[in-house]
Design a protein around this motif. Structure first.
Motif, PDB file in Angstrom:
ATOM      1  N   ASN A  71      -6.593  62.235  44.092  1.00 31.69           N
ATOM      2  CA  ASN A  71      -7.855  62.239  43.635  1.00 31.69           C
ATOM      3  C   ASN A  71      -9.094  62.784  44.486  1.00 31.69           C
TER       4      ASN A  71
ATOM      5  N   GLN B  58      -7.313  54.642  46.401  1.00 29.97           N
ATOM      6  CA  GLN B  58      -6.128  55.157  45.703  1.00 29.97           C
ATOM      7  C   GLN B  58      -5.071  54.183  46.276  1.00 29.97           C
TER       8      GLN B  58
ATOM      9  N   TYR C  73     -12.353  60.467  52.134  1.00 29.69           N
ATOM     10  CA  TYR C  73     -12.058  61.100  50.974  1.00 29.69           C
ATOM     11  C   TYR C  73     -10.949  62.274  51.273  1.00 29.69           C
TER      12      TYR C  73
ATOM     13  N   GLU D 117      -9.109  68.264  32.892  1.00 32.96           N
ATOM     14  CA  GLU D 117      -8.851  67.096  33.913  1.00 32.96           C
ATOM     15  C   GLU D 117      -7.488  66.673  33.919  1.00 32.96           C
TER      16      GLU D 117
ATOM     17  N   LYS E  12      -4.431  68.037  35.575  1.00 30.26           N
ATOM     18  CA  LYS E  12      -4.508  68.338  37.018  1.00 30.26           C
ATOM     19  C   LYS E  12      -3.576  67.371  37.784  1.00 30.26           C
TER      20      LYS E  12
ATOM     21  N   TYR F 153      -3.476  65.353  40.351  1.00 33.35           N
ATOM     22  CA  TYR F 153      -3.746  64.071  40.766  1.00 33.35           C
ATOM     23  C   TYR F 153      -3.617  62.960  39.461  1.00 33.35           C
ATOM     24  N   VAL F 154      -3.722  63.613  38.301  1.00 29.53           N
ATOM     25  CA  VAL F 154      -3.482  62.644  37.317  1.00 29.53           C
ATOM     26  C   VAL F 154      -2.157  62.332  36.857  1.00 29.53           C
TER      27      VAL F 154
ATOM     28  N   ALA G 194      -1.469  59.617  39.355  1.00 24.09           N
ATOM     29  CA  ALA G 194      -1.970  58.328  38.920  1.00 24.09           C
ATOM     30  C   ALA G 194      -0.992  57.659  38.021  1.00 24.09           C
TER      31      ALA G 194
ATOM     32  N   HIS H 115      -9.656  57.503  36.789  1.00 22.80           N
ATOM     33  CA  HIS H 115      -9.521  58.888  37.469  1.00 22.80           C
ATOM     34  C   HIS H 115     -10.268  60.030  36.813  1.00 22.80           C
ATOM     35  N   VAL H 116      -9.803  60.158  35.376  1.00 23.00           N
ATOM     36  CA  VAL H 116     -10.354  61.403  34.696  1.00 23.00           C
ATOM     37  C   VAL H 116     -11.710  61.381  34.629  1.00 23.00           C
TER      38      VAL H 116
ATOM     39  N   LYS I 194     -14.287  59.947  36.174  1.00 21.94           N
ATOM     40  CA  LYS I 194     -14.794  60.008  37.292  1.00 21.94           C
ATOM     41  C   LYS I 194     -14.902  61.379  37.742  1.00 21.94           C
ATOM     42  N   ASN I 195     -13.753  62.282  37.699  1.00 22.08           N
ATOM     43  CA  ASN I 195     -13.657  63.620  38.057  1.00 22.08           C
ATOM     44  C   ASN I 195     -14.418  64.439  37.225  1.00 22.08           C
TER      45      ASN I 195
END
Lengths: 466, 671, 325
Positions: B101, B109, B148, C218, C221, C223-224, C227, C241-242, C244-245
């Motif tokens: 993320n 994370q 990050y 989002e 993607k 990174y989801v 997660a 996560h979502v 925030k992005n």
């Protein structure tokens, strides 16, 4: 000649658009890969039903675009004199609606006016009563017959409509089945889409049948303050809305396409200048910019009355200018999108391959960039259409829209709004303006959604990557 | 040892019914690595995602069982399944850059996993995060924990992913192509880390990969997947010694290497079928040269051949019946027998087609309010090279070393400066570039981005000819196009089709034909096979090789794949951070590398023969070309670095007439 | 980062100059002051004297760009451009046709505009984002489809309808709140509540749909997926996560309009009789008061540019990639 064809400026532009539309449809038909996304659109039942509705609106709009002036009976020294009133083929088709005006307000399907008036009856007495309408339900001897007559006419209309609609569906179905398929045209819509379209056709046919049959004797949607038929006004408004929604693209499209891809591909100072121009334009709140420009246009028009032969041509020029102004204020969004996409495309390897052959910049732009951004252009055009139709109403309400003498949804709403305060309320003009607009905009939105789903490469990732 | 994971009869379908994972069964013992090997689109990632029940929308689990540590995964409720994910079984993915993320710190994370699966909270979490980062070998972990993902390099990101996976103390780690997006030296680091972690924690590893070398280095057991099925399963040693399924045999035979110089690779014709497209018969039958009628009619059953070894092929089900014993015996790894027809090396010529001296490509770095130029990214910094006629010069280096930029600069797609640049004896600097366009052409990396999707093949091929006035009229051009298509092995009728109708390998053929259309003398091939599967890569390499012999072409072959270099190159240049650190003939550079970087690069390549050279592990990542280290650019990562290396860039040293190296170890000062 | 912001602010200056030149051209070059005078005075009874008088009253009797009769700086300053356009940089908007100071009008009318626009904006943001999150949570189910259909329906209805319909229903039929009017203080609540609700409803369709698109993009993607592979629940994934992005694209569209809230809404204010800047503008348009329209155009673009700069600042708060560049 008993009439003289008239080409208003907006007519010219509409025909130009129509020609462009037909040409690109023909072009797409020749190319299988361009046809592919349209096939996906054709598979969606909502898309096809909304397309059906939009095409009906388009038909009305196009008929209303064929303008002419009638010759007056008296001649001026042998030269035919034409009436200053500009009519359209659509006007001719609905002559009864246009000419049968009442005195003032009457409710939908009413046989009397909306307000009591002093009437002198046969005996010469003066009464306060609802006077009968001149045309609406004039064939009835007594107002009490109205209910049963409306029911009867409505029902026969529905049946007639269904009959015609069924016949139409049958003919089309027969033609599709019996005509040999072109090339590899084995790919047709799925059956449920056909079913939906057939049902929609029948419903629409029934509605039209009912309306036509009723309209012959009544004001189906009532009359407005000066007694004009509201159905007629609503139908006439369609052309204005469609023109705003489509002709505007004639301005936005070249500007956005040319500047967007030029900025994205050439970069450097060209990019700086173009970015500067669109930031300046988009930094002015669009309503204000439109207002300012329309005000200025009005000054010009008002100070040069000699430019216009008829009042229709004046109103028409104002409409064209409104489209122009809307176009000038709304190209920036698409331009920004196209610039971004071109920036991405120019880094792609097929562009570099072309560069390494020394292919000229112009050729790279026309052969490589433009075809690969067309889906964005198309999506944004269909998505913008409904926004523009809605914007017309708001702008006309604010007073910077179409000419007050031009029939449009905005002017209808504006006129009807003043009667909000009346008690009981005169609701039908507002309701039909909003209703017609809703049907048009909703079907345009649904169709636009289907087009976007079919064309946006990000949205149709059906292949699973394993 | 008990079994940690036991999968039987796993089936995964698309909504439209296509079976993309079809009846997969395998098991993994504790502490072992099971590798699922297969080309793109064979369903190996979907298998992994099915196990964790993380299938994307539109894909559904349609049958089969999987016990993870004694728990039947497909009977769990979603809430219980969440305890499994990240807890008992963790997963890492191919693209570490996209899998983290971007707006959360590394620590946050990792902390998520600790809070979910370890019931940790407060200060202990941060402490543990740092520990985990240390465990995966991230230097300066206490600082990194607050950074990050964008501040980390690709290799570091994958380490963070691994730390995140380890945080839940999983019994099974699923690694989906964990090193595919990484450079070969970084890949070696990450694979080593995975092995070390496995030894420490005793977890099992399900490794998904397309790379035979990675399998040879990592796996205990291997399952070879093809079109949604496991076609062969055995231990690593058995597989490497004697692959059974024709597909596996072909995969091995298709690998380029020095041993196959001078003979064509055994390419598998065609390409991997789309998932779920074959419903009848053996899925490999269409591409198999041993297929007979039965293969097309009836799907072969799973046949157990020996201890822990099985195969899905009619050859062996017949074999089991005892009738076709000889077939398997006669198999050898060489496959195709038409090797002799095109076996000779091209004529050696001393005629230098392209000579470049001191080529530089610098990009300005702008900063501040006025965007002043405050420095230069020296993407290519003083490269000199010669390419002889009819020969292949291979440019080797890791991503970011400037090799693609160099290729584009030669084609003048990017402006560059050079002391001299001569092509076929003509000076290119200040000359009319247009006239020289035809003589040099490029074949690009991504066959999906290198063809305009809105143009027909004929239009694509014609474009260059029109732009450069080759062939006088349309009819001649069309005839030429037909000839070209024949040359690259495509049917003549493909010229009226659009690129999307072709597979990746066919597209690359079209791209080669496009370059050949203007009859170039030099072809710059920029990683032309890195986006292709091994079996298709062999086709393209064979094509390139035969074209070279036919047309006496010179190639500048840009690649990071050393196996391809061994197979194809006559001469090799090794590039590091914008400069060439070593050059010489392929034999010299690959057999007796002098520069420590070349040595490290060579040793980092996983080898299927298992007898790789002594491993040299490189620490850290390549520095940024905007800010190269002082002295020798490689010094900070070099095990042999001396004081002088940090002070001055080493000059060129000739070790033989053709072998040049930039390294103080071989400099005059030492001899 | 500071340098980046300073550069953005410096970039605003040529934009404002561009806006100024554009409005100047629009108001004084397309039509000369004579044309405007003729139009305002009525086409019939214009005499050259009347035109001159009209221009003199409003200060339009000067040369456009260069006063050759003047001396020194007067050559430049004693012109229409300098006095009517350039002076706006000093926020000096001059006087309206009825002789009132436009600057003072703007200052007093900003309050009522904000009293409607700010709550509409905030409530709207919360409602649209929540609705979009709900649809995202139930994506590809019947609930999502129904929500989406509702959105398309709502955005196909004219904004005028919401206002007229709302006024009719709530004020006329149910007599819950007054039809129109405004007063300051707590008492003003009953006047603003309906416009706010209508404003929010009017934007539900397009707003929620837009946020839903962002969230769905989002969700696709990588990174989801990470997660999820960690064992996060769908809700935690969505919020932690979502959301925030998604803040990055959301801020792009949202922050830029915040300063423009001062301008109020033309339609709402005129229908509900709110004495804000929106109704001020509409009145000016109807009265063809060019000075006011010009001032509002300049003010609008000034606020828009402030919005752009605020957007840049907000990026640095949510996106480490911008913050650390």
């Amino acid at each position: 000649m008993s009439f003289m064809p008239v080409m208003l400026w907006s007519d010219v532009l509409v025909f130009l658009l129509l020609a462009a539309g037909i040409a690109s449809a023909w072009y797409v038909r020749q190319r299988e890969h361009l046809l592919l996304p349209w096939r996906r659109v054709a598979e969606s039942a909502t898309a096809m039903v909304s397309l059906l509705v939009v095409s009906l609106f388009l038909l009305v709009g196009l008929l209303d675009t064929l303008h002419y002036r009638v010759a007056l009976p008296e001649k001026n020294g042998g030269v035919t004199v034409f009436s200053p009133e500009v009519l359209s083929v659509f006007d001719k088709l609905v002559t009864t609606l246009r000419t049968q005006t009442e005195k003032t307000y009457s409710a939908p399907l009413a046989v009397t006016l909306y307000a009591k008036e002093s009437i002198t009856d046969a005996q010469g007495r003066v009464l306060r009563d609802y006077p009968r309408l001149r045309y609406g339900g004039a064939h009835l001897t007594a107002a009490q017959q109205q209910d049963s007559d409306v029911l009867w006419r409505g029902l026969t209309g529905v049946l007639g409509g269904l009959l015609v609609g069924g016949l139409f569906v049958g003919v089309v179905g027969w033609a599709k089945r019996s005509l040999p398929k072109r090339g590899n045209g084995g790919h047709s819509c799925p059956p449920y889409t056909w079913r939906a379209v057939i049902i929609a056709t029948l419903i629409i046919a029934a509605l039209i049948g009912m309306t036509v049959n009723l309209a012959a004797a009544y004001h189906v949607l009532g009359t407005d303050k000066v007694g004009q038929d509201v159905l007629y006004l609503s139908l006439k408004s369609i052309r204005t809305g469609l023109i705003i929604g489509t002709v505007t693209t004639l301005v936005t499209l070249p500007l956005a396409l040319l500047l967007g891809i030029a900025a994205g591909y050439l970069r450097g100072w060209v990019d700086d200048v173009i970015q500067y121009i669109y930031t300046v334009l988009s930094s002015i709140p669009s309503v204000l910019l439109i207002a300012a420009a329309v005000l200025m246009m009005q000054v010009t028009i008002d100070t040069h009355p000699q430019w216009f032969e008829t009042s229709a041509s004046r109103a028409d020029l104002r409409l064209v200018f409104l489209c122009l102004i809307l176009g000038v204020t709304s190209w920036t969004g698409l331009c920004r999108l196209l610039r971004g996409e071109t920036l991405k495309l120019r880094e792609l390897e097929y562009i570099q391959a072309a560069q390494s052959f020394g292919v000229s910049t112009l050729r790279i732009l026309t052969r490589h960039i433009v075809p690969n951004v067309m889906h964005i252009v198309l999506i944004s055009l269909v998505m913008d259409f409904s926004g523009l139709v809605l914007a017309e109403a708001v702008l006309s309400y604010v007073g910077v829209g179409v000419d007050p003498s031009m029939i449009s949804f905005g002017t209808m709403i504006n006129a009807a709004r003043l009667e909000m305060g009346r008690d009981p309320m005169v609701w039908w003009a507002l309701a039909s303006a909003f209703g017609f607009m809703l049907v048009l905009v909703l079907s345009a939105n649904l169709f636009a959604d289907a087009v976007r789903d079919a064309f946006d490469p990000r949205l149709n990732c059906t292949e699973v990557v394993a | 040892m008990g079994e940690i994971l036991n999968v039987s009869g796993l089936v995964t379908k698309l909504r439209n019914g296509a079976r993309i994972v079809d009846d997969i069964s395998f098991s993994i013992r504790a502490g072992e690595t099971y590798a699922l090997l297969g080309e793109s689109g064979c369903g190996k990632s979907m298998t992994a995602l099915s196990l964790l029940r993380l299938l994307p929308d539109g894909v559904v689990h349609a049958g089969g069982e999987a016990q993870l540590d004694g728990v039947e995964l497909f009977n769990l409720r979603e809430r219980e399944m969440r305890d499994v994910r990240g807890g008992t079984a963790a997963m890492i993915f191919q693209e570490p850059g996209l899998s983290l993320n971007p707006v959360m710190t590394v620590g946050e994370q990792i902390a998520e996993v600790l809070e979910l699966h370890q019931d940790m909270g407060g200060a202990a979490v941060l402490q543990r995060c740092v520990e985990l980062l240390v465990q995966v070998g991230i230097p300066d972990a206490a600082r990194r924990v607050t950074e990050y993902p964008m501040q980390l390099s690709g290799g570091m990101k994958q380490r963070v992913m691994i730390a995140m996976a380890l945080a839940g103390q999983p019994k099974l780690l699923i690694a989906d192509e964990p090193t595919t997006a990484l450079d070969v030296t970084i890949q070696a680091q990450v694979l080593q880390l995975l092995r070390d972690t496995q030894n420490e924690t005793g977890m099992s590893l399900l490794l998904i990969t397309h790379d035979l070398g990675v399998v040879a280095e990592m796996a205990h057991q291997v399952g070879v997947m093809y079109a949604g099925q496991i076609v062969e399963q055995s231990s690593r040693s058995q597989l490497l010694a004697k692959p059974l399924h024709p597909y596996t045999q072909k995969l091995f035979a298709a690998l380029p290497s020095a041993a196959r110089i001078g003979q064509p690779l055994a390419a598998i014709p065609g390409s991997v079928p789309p998932l779920g497209s074959i419903t009848q018969g053996c899925r490999f039958a269409a591409r198999c040269d041993k297929a007979w009628a039965l293969c097309n009619e009836q799907a072969p059953q799973w046949t157990v051949v020996g201890e822990g070894q099985g195969v899905r092929c009619h050859l062996y089900s017949e074999l089991a019946a005892g009738s076709l014993l000889s077939v398997a015996k006669s198999e050898n790894l060489q496959g195709e027998s038409d090797a002799a027809s095109v076996g000779y090396p091209p004529q050696v010529s001393s005629y230098q087609l392209l000579q470049v001296e001191n080529l530089r490509v610098h990009f300005p770095i702008r900063k501040g309010i006025l965007q002043r130029v405050i420095g230069q990214v020296k993407a290519v910094d003083g490269v000199s090279l010669e390419i002889p006629q009819g020969r292949t010069l291979s440019l080797v280096g890791e991503s970011g070393c400037g090799k693609t930029t160099l290729g584009k600069a030669l084609l003048q797609l990017i402006t560059s400066v050079a002391d001299s640049m001569r092509f076929a004896g003509q000076d290119l600097i200040g000359a009319n570039v247009r006239g020289q366009r035809a003589a040099m052409q490029m074949v690009f990396q991504d066959p999906y981005a290198s063809l305009n999707p809105k143009m027909r093949v004929a239009e694509i091929l014609e474009e260059g000819m029109v732009a450069l006035n080759i062939e006088n009229n349309s009819a001649e051009r069309q005839a030429h196009i037909d000839r070209l298509l024949g040359q690259v092995g495509l049917a003549r009728n493909s010229k009226w089709r659009y690129p999307h109708e072709f597979s990746g390998g066919q597209r690359q053929r079209i791209a080669i034909a496009r370059a050949l259309a203007v009859s170039p003398q030099l072809l710059i091939c920029d990683e032309p096979t890195s986006a292709l599967d091994v079996s298709v890569q062999a086709q393209i390499l064979n094509l390139l090789k035969s074209l070279q012999q036919e047309l006496n072409l010179s190639y500048l072959f840009i690649t990071h794949n050393l196996a391809v270099v061994e197979y194809l190159a006559h001469e090799v240049c090794v590039m590091y951070l914008g400069r060439i650190v070593e050059r010489g003939t392929a034999e010299e550079v690959l057999r007796s590398p002098k520069h420590p970087y070349t040595q490290a690069l060579l040793s980092a390549v996983p080898r299927i023969d298992g007898k790789g050279v002594e491993r040299i592990r490189l620490e850290g990542d390549m520095p940024s070309p905007a800010n190269p280290p002082p002295g020798c650019y490689f010094a900070p990562r070099c095990a042999h670095a001396m004081d002088i290396c940090r002070a001055s860039y080493p000059p060129a040293t000739k070790t033989t007439a053709t072998h040049i190296v930039h390294c103080h170890l071989h400099g005059d000062g030492l001899h | 980062m500071i340098a980046y912001l300073i550069r953005r602010i410096l970039y605003a200056i040529p934009i404002l100059i561009g806006v100024n030149l554009l409005t100047f051209a629009l108001f004084f070059v397309v039509n000369t002051p004579d044309d405007m005078a003729r139009m305002q005075l009525g086409i019939k009874r214009v005499t050259p004297d009347a035109i001159e008088k009209w221009k003199q009253q409003r200060g339009y009797d000067k040369p456009l760009l260069l006063n050759s009769a003047g001396s020194g700086t007067d050559k430049i300053t004693d012109t229409i451009f300098w006095q009517k356009s350039a002076s706006m940089f000093m926020l000096d908007f001059g006087y309206s046709d009825d002789g009132r100071s436009i600057g003072r009008e703007i200052a007093t009318r900003m309050g009522p505009s904000l009293a409607i626009a700010l709550p509409t904006f905030l409530v709207g943001l919360v409602v649209y984002v929540s609705f979009a999150l709900l649809m995202t949570l139930f994506r590809a189910t019947a609930l999502d489809m129904a929500g989406l259909a509702l959105c398309v329906l709502l955005m196909s209805v004219s904004g005028l309808f919401y206002i007229i319909g709302g006024q009719f229903l709530v004020s006329k039929l149910w007599h819950l709140v007054p039809i129109s009017g405004y007063s300051g203080g707590v008492d003003g609540f009953r006047f603003v509540v309906l416009p706010i609700i209508i404003g929010v409803i009017g934007g539900v369709g397009s707003g929620s749909r837009w946020y839903r698109t962002i969230f769905l993009e989002e969700i696709g993607k990588d990174y989801v997926r990470t997660a999820r592979a960690k064992g996060l629940s769908e809700l935690a994934m969505l919020f932690r996560h979502v959301l925030k992005n998604a803040m990055i694209p959301i801020l792009t569209g949202v922050v830029v309009v915040i300063p423009l809230l001062f301008m109020g809404s033309l339609l709402t204010e005129s229908f509900f009789g709110i004495p804000g800047l929106g109704s001020y503008t509409i009145d000016a348009i109807n009265a063809q008061d060019f000075s006011v329209v010009r001032a509002m155009v300049f003010l609008g673009s000034l606020l828009y540019i402030v919005g752009l700069i605020l957007t840049d600042i907000s990026y640095t708060m949510v996106d480490p990639r911008v913050r650390l560049q």
